[in-house]
Design a protein around this motif. Structure first.
Motif, PDB file in Angstrom:
ATOM      1  N   ARG A  94      29.492  74.732  37.445  1.00  0.00           N
ATOM      2  CA  ARG A  94      29.714  75.285  38.785  1.00  0.00           C
ATOM      3  C   ARG A  94      30.025  76.772  38.740  1.00  0.00           C
ATOM      4  O   ARG A  94      29.764  77.492  39.699  1.00  0.00           O
ATOM      5  CB  ARG A  94      30.865  74.536  39.479  1.00  0.00           C
ATOM      6  CG  ARG A  94      30.571  73.078  39.768  1.00  0.00           C
ATOM      7  CD  ARG A  94      29.415  72.919  40.755  1.00  0.00           C
ATOM      8  NE  ARG A  94      29.065  71.517  40.939  1.00  0.00           N
ATOM      9  CZ  ARG A  94      28.054  70.906  40.362  1.00  0.00           C
ATOM     10  NH1 ARG A  94      27.266  71.587  39.540  1.00  0.00           N
ATOM     11  NH2 ARG A  94      27.793  69.627  40.575  1.00  0.00           N
ATOM     12  N   TYR A 106      27.125  76.311  48.705  1.00  0.00           N
ATOM     13  CA  TYR A 106      28.307  75.658  49.284  1.00  0.00           C
ATOM     14  C   TYR A 106      27.992  75.061  50.660  1.00  0.00           C
ATOM     15  O   TYR A 106      28.273  73.886  50.919  1.00  0.00           O
ATOM     16  CB  TYR A 106      29.451  76.667  49.384  1.00  0.00           C
ATOM     17  CG  TYR A 106      30.696  76.105  50.030  1.00  0.00           C
ATOM     18  CD1 TYR A 106      31.542  75.262  49.309  1.00  0.00           C
ATOM     19  CD2 TYR A 106      31.022  76.390  51.353  1.00  0.00           C
ATOM     20  CE1 TYR A 106      32.681  74.729  49.888  1.00  0.00           C
ATOM     21  CE2 TYR A 106      32.154  75.861  51.942  1.00  0.00           C
ATOM     22  CZ  TYR A 106      32.981  75.027  51.207  1.00  0.00           C
ATOM     23  OH  TYR A 106      34.094  74.494  51.790  1.00  0.00           O
ATOM     24  N   PHE A 120      25.507  72.176  50.436  1.00  0.00           N
ATOM     25  CA  PHE A 120      26.131  70.946  49.938  1.00  0.00           C
ATOM     26  C   PHE A 120      26.997  70.295  51.011  1.00  0.00           C
ATOM     27  O   PHE A 120      27.006  69.070  51.159  1.00  0.00           O
ATOM     28  CB  PHE A 120      26.976  71.251  48.700  1.00  0.00           C
ATOM     29  CG  PHE A 120      27.662  70.049  48.122  1.00  0.00           C
ATOM     30  CD1 PHE A 120      26.948  69.101  47.410  1.00  0.00           C
ATOM     31  CD2 PHE A 120      29.023  69.860  48.296  1.00  0.00           C
ATOM     32  CE1 PHE A 120      27.578  67.983  46.878  1.00  0.00           C
ATOM     33  CE2 PHE A 120      29.663  68.749  47.782  1.00  0.00           C
ATOM     34  CZ  PHE A 120      28.933  67.807  47.063  1.00  0.00           C
ATOM     35  N   PHE A 149      23.781  66.467  48.268  1.00  0.00           N
ATOM     36  CA  PHE A 149      23.032  66.878  47.085  1.00  0.00           C
ATOM     37  C   PHE A 149      21.774  67.665  47.448  1.00  0.00           C
ATOM     38  O   PHE A 149      21.451  68.672  46.818  1.00  0.00           O
ATOM     39  CB  PHE A 149      22.659  65.635  46.264  1.00  0.00           C
ATOM     40  CG  PHE A 149      21.763  65.919  45.091  1.00  0.00           C
ATOM     41  CD1 PHE A 149      22.284  66.375  43.902  1.00  0.00           C
ATOM     42  CD2 PHE A 149      20.393  65.729  45.192  1.00  0.00           C
ATOM     43  CE1 PHE A 149      21.460  66.637  42.825  1.00  0.00           C
ATOM     44  CE2 PHE A 149      19.563  65.989  44.124  1.00  0.00           C
ATOM     45  CZ  PHE A 149      20.102  66.448  42.933  1.00  0.00           C
ATOM     46  N   LEU A 182      21.997  71.420  47.922  1.00  0.00           N
ATOM     47  CA  LEU A 182      22.025  72.318  46.772  1.00  0.00           C
ATOM     48  C   LEU A 182      20.660  72.960  46.534  1.00  0.00           C
ATOM     49  O   LEU A 182      20.568  74.046  45.964  1.00  0.00           O
ATOM     50  CB  LEU A 182      22.475  71.551  45.513  1.00  0.00           C
ATOM     51  CG  LEU A 182      23.912  71.019  45.522  1.00  0.00           C
ATOM     52  CD1 LEU A 182      24.173  70.196  44.281  1.00  0.00           C
ATOM     53  CD2 LEU A 182      24.913  72.161  45.619  1.00  0.00           C
TER      54      LEU A 182
END
Length: 343
Positions: free
Chosen positions: A284, A307, A310, A315, A318
């Motif tokens: 991360r 961020y 997500f 998922f 991302l």
């Protein structure tokens, strides 16, 4: 103007509707665009015709796929064979060292409890067993579905290869025919958008490879330090699970660590949980930097897009978050989206 907008909207709607049915052809087109540089290199380096250059590039691509597939299959078979030899012992050890003592202890406690509590515990255990049975049935059904899907996958893959060869061969003609319907200004914008998105697509693949390689190396080193066998297979499993939606490295390492602690192996159990924390923190931490370097957006924009994506989509966000930023930035640079305003 209004007519053109309507035509574009209708085309987009048709495209969205038919995307699920043409994904194989879309992948072939994307691959052909990626191979175009190699085809041009063969043409210039060896002074070959378009047909011969396409054949060489196509064969090179096939050989690379075969090489990667062979190595992965070889490693997987070797690790699964080794794991299958140890599985009976692992199951037996887990039963004797963990499950059997827990069962005996439960019986001792149950003898001192009221009958209503005992009945409630028995119902809970029965429901848990039924849930586990349903999960195993679903798992076996999914595995069977995966096996039965192999012939269909092979047919799709064959169609993909044929389409890839034909599209690569006809790519200059396709570009020429498309350019007939575009003005000079539109050609410039389309070229800018296409180059930017192609570069971003390649960068995204590179970023995923870098992050997956990092996860594999961290998992392999950590498992080696903990003295775990079948390190290669387990590290590959961790990488695959980390890529899949919802799941992550914790879905493998954390339950495994808890089981190891229950078995009395505190070193392995705590080590696995620490390994999960280390992989998560390192990944991360460098993820925004890797994305920004390979996708051509700033680290701050990459972090914010990851961020927010997500938080909104889980998922999938991302991937969707950085993609939206890239598309927006590309359209802005192509002057399709104009942001010339002041407050």
């Amino acid at each position: 103007m209004r007519k053109n907008i309507i035509i574009i909207l209708v085309g987009l709607i048709i495209g969205v509707v038919f995307i699920p049915y043409t994904i194989t052809l879309i992948l072939a087109l994307v691959t052909a665009l990626l191979l175009e540089g190699l085809v041009n290199w063969f043409e210039k380096k060896f002074r070959l015709s378009r047909v011969n250059s396409v054949i060489l590039a196509f064969i090179s691509y096939i050989l690379i796929l075969i090489g990667i597939g062979y190595q992965l299959l070889k490693i997987t078979i070797e690790q699964i064979t080794s794991l299958s030899e140890n599985t009976p012992t692992l199951v037996q050890d887990f039963y004797l060292s963990t499950l059997l003592p827990i069962i005996r202890q439960m019986y001792q406690y149950l003898e001192t409890l009221p009958s209503e509590v005992v009945l409630s515990v028995e119902n809970t255990i029965e429901n848990s067993v039924n849930s586990l049975d349903s999960f195993l049935q679903t798992l076996f059904s999914s595995a069977f579905s995966l096996i039965t899907a192999i012939p269909g996958f092979l047919i799709e893959f064959l169609i993909y290869l044929i389409a890839l060869f034909l599209i690569t061969l006809e790519l200059p003609n396709l570009k020429q025919k498309l350019s007939q319907y575009l003005t000079i200004e539109t050609k410039t914008r389309v070229s800018l958008v296409t180059n930017k998105l192609t570069s971003a697509g390649i960068g995204f693949i590179k970023a995923q490879i870098i992050l997956s390689a990092l996860t594999f190396m961290l998992a392999f080193v950590g498992l080696a330090v903990l003295g775990v066998s079948n390190k290669v297979l387990i590290s590959l499993l961790i990488v695959i699970v980390d890529i899949l939606p919802i799941l992550g490295t914790g879905s493998v390492l954390v339950p495994w660590g808890i089981v190891a602690i229950l078995q009395g192996d505190n070193f392995l159990g705590i080590g696995l949980i620490i390994l999960f924390v280390v992989i998560t923190v390192i990944r991360r931490t460098i993820e925004p930097k890797v994305y920004s370097t390979n996708l051509g957006i700033s680290p701050l924009a990459s972090l914010i897009s990851l961020y927010i994506g997500f938080k909104l989509l889980g998922f999938i966000g991302l991937f969707a978050g950085p993609a939206v930023v890239i598309v927006f930035d590309t359209l802005r640079k192509a002057n399709i989206l104009k942001m010339n305003f002041k407050i």
